[in-house]
Write an enzyme that holds these catalytic residues in place. Structure first.
Site, PDB file in Angstrom:
ATOM      1  N   LYS A 165      23.152  31.803  45.784  1.00 15.19           N
ATOM      2  CA  LYS A 165      23.705  30.360  45.106  1.00 15.19           C
ATOM      3  C   LYS A 165      23.031  29.305  44.982  1.00 15.19           C
ATOM      4  O   LYS A 165      22.363  29.256  45.926  1.00 15.19           O
ATOM      5  CB  LYS A 165      25.458  30.229  45.574  1.00 15.19           C
ATOM      6  CG  LYS A 165      25.543  31.242  45.464  1.00 15.19           C
ATOM      7  CD  LYS A 165      26.957  30.364  45.915  1.00 15.19           C
ATOM      8  CE  LYS A 165      28.715  31.884  46.524  1.00 15.19           C
ATOM      9  NZ  LYS A 165      29.213  32.426  45.084  1.00 15.19           N
ATOM     10  N   ARG A 217      34.538  41.497  46.583  1.00 16.33           N
ATOM     11  CA  ARG A 217      35.330  43.118  46.337  1.00 16.33           C
ATOM     12  C   ARG A 217      34.534  44.127  48.196  1.00 16.33           C
ATOM     13  O   ARG A 217      35.874  44.694  47.366  1.00 16.33           O
ATOM     14  CB  ARG A 217      35.071  43.229  45.404  1.00 16.33           C
ATOM     15  CG  ARG A 217      33.085  43.616  45.208  1.00 16.33           C
ATOM     16  CD  ARG A 217      32.924  43.511  43.919  1.00 16.33           C
ATOM     17  NE  ARG A 217      32.907  41.963  43.582  1.00 16.33           N
ATOM     18  CZ  ARG A 217      32.972  41.600  41.886  1.00 16.33           C
ATOM     19  NH1 ARG A 217      32.338  42.429  41.739  1.00 16.33           N
ATOM     20  NH2 ARG A 217      32.876  40.853  41.754  1.00 16.33           N
TER      21      ARG A 217
END
Ligand code: ZN
Length: 463
Positions: free
Chosen positions: A242, A316
């Site tokens: 990120k 996920r």
């Protein structure tokens, strides 16, 4: 601390009187505008009159905001004890006042040196002029679950590790008979093939964990509802690192698991009469030579192979293994997950509404109703058969990123859907709602909000 007594006694350091337009008080006859406060000092005691405007038009959100504003105003800052005189005896109004106090004045100041004279509300004794009804005591209790969640989210990532979360859960259930614990650490996760959790965590020096509490609050033959939280104790994004501007708040990526702790606390405190599973999928998405890599194909507990399109779509993966394990070993009749899953959900809905996805219209309706009742807001988002086309992979059974631009919150939800094995399920994407970064929105103040805790406590109590 919040307590109740039906009659005013004016024996506290300060009195906060809430006045709708047209309402007066023996000590105050003026009409105040909404948001206006007016202090009257009498024998060293502050009476703060707070205007609510036309109460027919006052939303419960606004009521919480006004209570918060008045309590944080300079006039009440130094008071150790405050008596609140409500404008109404209505139950929902009193509950909103309780939330205005408990949620609205929460502060995270563990690492902040402060003026000893300033009393934050956690040092204050608040007495509300109302009957001490069960509904009000429950509301105070529910807010304590919200505060626990906020504390866990707000603290440093290297403090709130997987070990810390396990310790928190153990502390919560200690001495409570209906709760039993299973913890899978690296060794057990490996032995049973939960390879997706392991992959996400493999560059971290911390232990990955799947923490499961079985809570037997109802008869044996009643099905279990599993509440499953994403617990990324820090999310660097992995090798798809990120950038600055996105990484700073990533200690909050365990807000789902923190909400599960708050919900577990509330279930025990309120003795919720349901069979429940509280599940925390915990890992840390770090970087380093051991990190899992974009392009990898991995097979987790469900036996489906997953192409890793992006290492930042790690939540996920952890949830997929958690779902598969819980479905196979605990056979819940329902699953509800909470996850700071996608930035795309923030693009779609902003910070005030969690994204709600479900494979059951009935469950979605019940959750939306709980969301409206609690002001823990959610918005129903679409899942539809064709969307699974977008997470197809030419080299694996499924891909953890989407082949199209857009609808990122929906494709992420569909990825989770593929691991529910037909179980009735709902997913709350709390990426936007779990944290008020700098912009103290509504009555939350700064930092973690405890998104999902009030919503799901209400749902579990009333459905
Ligand atoms: Zn991520």
């Amino acid at each position: 601390m919040i307590s109740f007594r039906p009659k005013t006694a004016y024996d506290k350091d300060a009195v906060l009187v809430l006045l709708g337009s047209g309402q007066t008080h023996p000590r105050f006859k003026k009409d105040l505008e909404k948001g206006e406060v007016y202090p009257v000092i009498e024998k060293g005691r502050v009476f703060l009159f707070a205007g609510l405007g036309n109460t027919d038009k006052l939303s419960l959100t606004d009521l919480r905001i006004q209570v918060r504003k008045a309590l944080l105003s300079g006039y009440l800052k130094k008071a150790r004890s405050v008596e609140i005189v409500p404008h109404s005896k209505n139950d929902t109004a009193i509950i909103s006042i309780i939330e205005g106090v408990a949620i609205g004045t929460y502060v995270w100041d563990k690492y902040k040196s402060r003026d000893k004279e300033d009393k934050t509300v956690k040092d204050k004794h608040i007495t509300i002029n109302a009957e001490p009804k069960k509904a009000f005591l429950d509301a105070v209790n529910i807010c304590q679950g919200v505060s626990l969640t906020r504390d866990l989210v707000n603290d440093n990532a290297d403090t709130i590790t997987s070990d810390y979360l396990e310790k928190t859960v153990r502390g919560l259930i200690k001495g409570h008979k209906p709760a039993r614990l299973e913890v899978l650490n690296r060794k057990e996760l490996k032995a049973r093939g939960l390879n997706l959790i392991l992959a996400v965590n493999q560059a971290s020096n911390k232990e990955p964990k799947l923490i499961i509490v079985r809570y037997d609050g109802a008869k044996k033959n009643e099905g279990y509802t599993a509440i499953i939280g994403k617990g990324m104790t820090f999310d660097t994004g992995g090798l798809n690192l990120k950038p600055t501007g996105s990484i700073e708040t990533m200690k909050i990526d365990m807000a789902g698991a923190a909400a599960v702790c708050g919900l577990l606390r509330n279930a025990l405190a309120l003795k919720i009469k349901k069979n429940l599973l509280f599940v925390l999928g915990v890992a840390e998405n770090s970087i380093g030579s051991a990190a899992y890599k974009p392009g990898d194909v991995l097979t987790g507990y469900a036996g489906k192979s997953v192409e890793i399109g992006n290492t930042d779509a790690e939540g996920r993966l952890v949830l997929a293994d958690a779902f598969a394990y819980v479905v196979k070993n605990y056979k819940p009749s329902k699953m509800i997950d909470l996850a700071t899953l996608t930035g795309a959900c923030v693009v779609a809905l902003g910070f005030d509404y969690s994204g709600l996805f479900s494979n059951s219209d009935e469950l979605a309706r019940e959750l939306m109703e709980a969301s409206r009742k609690t002001d823990d807001r959610a918005w129903h988002m679409p899942l539809y058969p064709e969307i699974k086309e977008y997470i197809k992979s030419p080299i694996a059974d499924i891909k953890n990123t989407s082949n199209i631009k857009g609808a990122g919150a929906c494709t992420a939800a569909e990825f989770l859907h593929q691991f529910t094995e037909g179980t009735t399920w709902a997913h709350l994407d709390i990426a936007g709602t779990s944290y008020a970064d700098g912009h103290g929105r509504m009555y939350y103040g700064h930092g973690a909000t405890g998104a999902g805790v009030r919503l799901l406590t209400h749902y579990l109590l009333h459905n």
